[in-house]
Scaffold this motif. Structure first.
Motif, short mmCIF file in Angstrom:
data_model
loop_
_atom_site.label_atom_id
_atom_site.label_comp_id
_atom_site.label_asym_id
_atom_site.label_seq_id
_atom_site.Cartn_x
_atom_site.Cartn_y
_atom_site.Cartn_z
N ASN A 1 0.84 -1.19 0.00
CA ASN A 1 0.00 0.00 0.00
C ASN A 1 0.88 1.25 0.00
O ASN A 1 1.90 1.30 0.68
N VAL A 2 0.48 2.22 -0.81
CA VAL A 2 1.34 3.37 -1.09
C VAL A 2 1.38 4.38 0.06
O VAL A 2 2.45 4.91 0.38
N PRO A 3 0.24 4.66 0.73
CA PRO A 3 0.35 5.60 1.86
C PRO A 3 1.40 5.18 2.88
O PRO A 3 2.17 6.01 3.36
N ALA A 4 1.46 3.90 3.18
CA ALA A 4 2.45 3.44 4.17
C ALA A 4 3.87 3.56 3.65
O ALA A 4 4.82 3.67 4.43
N GLN A 5 4.03 3.56 2.32
CA GLN A 5 5.37 3.79 1.77
C GLN A 5 5.81 5.22 2.11
O GLN A 5 6.97 5.46 2.43
N VAL A 6 4.86 6.15 2.02
CA VAL A 6 5.19 7.54 2.38
C VAL A 6 5.52 7.63 3.87
O VAL A 6 6.48 8.31 4.26
N PHE A 7 4.75 6.93 4.71
CA PHE A 7 5.11 6.90 6.13
C PHE A 7 6.53 6.40 6.33
O PHE A 7 7.28 6.91 7.14
N MET A 8 6.88 5.35 5.58
CA MET A 8 8.24 4.82 5.72
C MET A 8 9.26 5.88 5.33
O MET A 8 10.26 6.08 6.04
N GLY A 9 9.00 6.56 4.23
CA GLY A 9 9.90 7.63 3.82
C GLY A 9 10.06 8.68 4.91
O GLY A 9 11.18 9.12 5.23
N LEU A 10 8.94 9.06 5.51
CA LEU A 10 8.98 10.08 6.57
C LEU A 10 9.72 9.58 7.80
O LEU A 10 10.41 10.34 8.48
N MET A 11 9.59 8.28 8.09
CA MET A 11 10.25 7.75 9.28
C MET A 11 11.77 7.72 9.10
O MET A 11 12.52 8.10 10.00
#
Lengths: 473, 473
Positions: B328-338
């Motif tokens: 899922n793509v939203p969680a990819q953005v979360f990963m980037g932010l983390m």
């Protein structure tokens, strides 16, 4: 030291048997060309937003508020969000408890599952039980869970339409089962022939395979046909007689581009048929937020509904879902919004309606432009895309092209699609990735490129194709 | 008609062998009691937001903007969102192309994978290759992908620590492999004894099992210990000598509650050791957005990094990931932010820092309150939670309690935990769900209840426990 655990020679043999053409050689080559600066039109996957389709505004407003619930306390929130989005965000946040950052139950949030059940009841006119609806990270994950439940080994067979969406062949190979093909008849608009189906089952049984389930994809992928009610009855009766479970892949149920055969669910037809079949036939139906006019593929949201599945099996599926804790929660909210949409009178209704109708109307026009475009090409014949998101033209390759491909060590359709990609940037999937009769060649393309670009794309295709046919005549 | 495909007797036997206690009998009973109106404190799963932990503001602002990109064109956007959130949202939206609604590459977005690689480089001081980093729907999904790659059948063994997080036993059972246990030593703060490890491998081999890989969980789940660098070297050397791949579950790397043993990654220790081991040992490391001070469990985001894995195997893992199209793509953005967080000087840095430090400091205090609380109870001894999110006290059950449990057809720790649940609403997981030595009993609880409620919860636990011990003395 010998082989290591993750050396190619050591790993799970079933993995190696998997083929997945949608992200196969053509896709890899297209990605390569894109890196080198070539403009690629990715029509290999039904991925509308990647090709410029805008998301529906209202659900995105609601999900933004659910992701940032502190905005609801901001006095300025009304400047950026309409009141019905605010109400709906509060509805889901209160339903979910810990917000989008908390694992839900492994089956998905109970409130969303109830909204799904109510949607199914409205659609079919029969009761639906939220306890028999499991939310998933997209429909593919649901299909994999069910196939993993059914398949014990290579003695277990699954009837799959050919041409088929390769999720099925890939998952069956991964789980070590046997794919039992049944052919769709291109000359009767990809209709299903019961006699052929019976022969497929008989052939598999004579090879010692226990045929356990049948897959239907309605509307069809890659073939785009919509099943009539009469056809669905035949299929259900056949499954009942042959003691097969039915897996109904209905992810394209909102994507219908003609008026003669509206979508009708397997569940409704089954219930209409009454006992004993309505009480006995095991049916799993799949749906998603990735298709329709939503096209929210990247969110990974789906559900499956189980009909006539014994409680012990339902519990086992629950247990296995629990290993990965929960489907992603934002997509559960998308699912809730999809099955429980705005109603006339709601502040945002008009915009929502305009956006969704705009997308569907345009898809309908694109289905027509594409079919007509293919049929205007030399040696290409193409059934009309009645539903779903794909066009699956037959490419009648001349013997010289087939020979040239053979010498290059390629399947003939792969050879054609690679040439098409290099010449035009159009990234398709060769028909061999979906299965087809010997000596017959196709390609699959989505109907998703922007409508205004469609004439140029079809012109570019025609130019390539007609020159190719000339060259290998 | 005989059995049907989805009758319990017909389905995949490996599914039935799976046990998953974290969502097992105790969880189901707790859910039931909650439905009946009882207040339940769910400490069965490390699910911080469900217990009131607030999400970090900045990443939620960024993701809200990514979900509703039309807000970026609104002149009022600056009233609700700080400028650095707006910049970051634009960064991810331009990186992602089709937005959050488009499937990404099956390995995850290349830009995010690059950010992960840069994070690993900064953390370890060694290069990391984005092509060897795959994003996943949470770390559990990644672990399952890798175990599915390694395991061919029951002849393949995986060394797993006992007590262990049941993801491992469950996934190994589902894929039909053999779990080879090695025991952690409670009396030396859940340390790992190399001799015991060697014996475990020898015993498995004498039973015809080919031991292929070893799992370590660092910091430990459910045991909370942090591995020292010396210990990690021993483990890596052992894997090298025995030709095992190492699976490093490092999802709790931000959750450290003491200063003697900071987190150190398996990758760094491996690289520090130099050739030949650094060039040969096959290592997969897992991480997530669900833990740390993020606790974004419901988003389902994770990654794994592959070290010394042959390209052909990397390609096979890619192919299998492609079946379900993309994480899922939203969680990819979360990963980037983390992995690419705010820096001092950024407008939102101070708030971000305050929020994350507040969570970690509070977790550290809660780890202490809980350990001390357990150790003040009759017949309970508990190692300090050095890291992760769990406390795993040993409950020394009197023989009379064990007999009573037996007569009730329950494991003694299940019996105890059920009584605890009924008396106090505290929902824990019995130690038997994680594995333990014969005749020794534990329970696992998270340290996640709100800090202000912790004293009352521990008092309620103590009251129950001490009365229980009295009753069965």
């Amino acid at each position: 030291m010998g082989l290591k655990a993750l050396d190619y020679e050591s790993i799970n043999e079933n993995m190696k048997k998997v083929e997945y053409a949608v992200r196969g050689e053509l896709y890899l080559r297209a990605s390569q060309l894109q890196k080198e600066g070539k403009k690629i039109i990715f029509t290999n996957v039904g991925n509308p937003h990647a090709l410029g389709q805008m998301p529906l505004t209202f659900p995105r407003q609601v999900i933004a508020l659910c992701q940032a619930p502190f905005l609801l306390d901001d006095p300025n929130v009304g400047q950026l969000f309409p009141p019905d989005a605010i109400v709906r965000a509060k509805h889901y946040l209160s339903m979910i408890g810990g917000g989008l950052g908390a694992y839900s139950d492994s089956r998905g949030n109970p409130g969303v599952r109830k909204e799904v059940a109510e949607f199914i009841e409205r659609r079919d006119g029969y009761p639906s039980d939220p306890e028999l609806i499991y939310l998933t990270d997209g429909a593919s994950k649901g299909v994999m869970q069910i196939l993993n439940t059914i398949i014990r080994g290579e003695g277990d067979g699954i009837l799959v339409p050919v041409p088929q969406y390769p999720l099925y062949s890939a998952a069956i190979a991964l789980f070590g089962g046997s794919l039992v093909p049944y052919y769709l008849d291109e000359s009767s608009n990809w209709g299903l022939d019961l006699n052929d189906l019976r022969q497929s089952v008989a052939r598999a049984r004579s090879q010692g395979i226990m045929v356990k389930a049948m897959v239907i994809i309605n509307p069809g992928n890659p073939t785009g046909q919509c099943l009539s009610e009469a056809n669905l009855r035949e299929i259900l009766n056949f499954c009942f007689q042959e003691n097969l479970a039915l897996l109904g892949d209905e992810v394209y149920q909102q994507n219908i581009y003609q008026d003669e055969r509206p979508f009708i669910s397997s569940k409704k037809v089954l219930m209409d048929m009454g006992p004993p079949i309505s009480k006995e036939l095991q049916l799993i139906s799949f749906h998603t937020v990735s298709k329709g006019y939503w096209g929210e593929c990247g969110q990974r949201g789906g559900y499956f509904e189980m009909t006539n599945i014994p409680p012990q099996t339902v519990d086992e599926i629950y247990k296995i879902a629990s290993i990965s804790l929960s489907p992603n929660v934002p997509a559960q909210v998308f699912m809730g919004l999809m099955v429980n949409p705005l109603k006339p009178g709601d502040v945002s209704y008009e915009q929502y309606h305009r956006e969704s109708k705009g997308i569907l109307d345009s898809l309908r026009r694109r289905a027509r432009i594409m079919t007509d475009g293919f049929n205007s090409c030399k040696n290409v014949v193409c059934n009309f895309t009645e539903g779903a998101m794909y066009s699956f033209p037959q490419i009648q390759l001349p013997p010289k092209a087939i020979e040239t491909a053979k010498r290059a060590g390629k399947e003939a359709d792969v050879f054609y699609c690679l040439k098409l990609l290099e010449a035009t940037g159009i990234s398709t999937v060769p028909g061999s990735g979906f299965g087809q009769k010997e000596g017959v060649f196709h390609l699959r393309t989505t109907i998703l490129p922007p409508e205004e670009e469609m004439p140029a794309i079809m012109a570019s295709f025609k130019k390539f194709n007609d020159e190719f046919m000339e060259q290998y005549a």
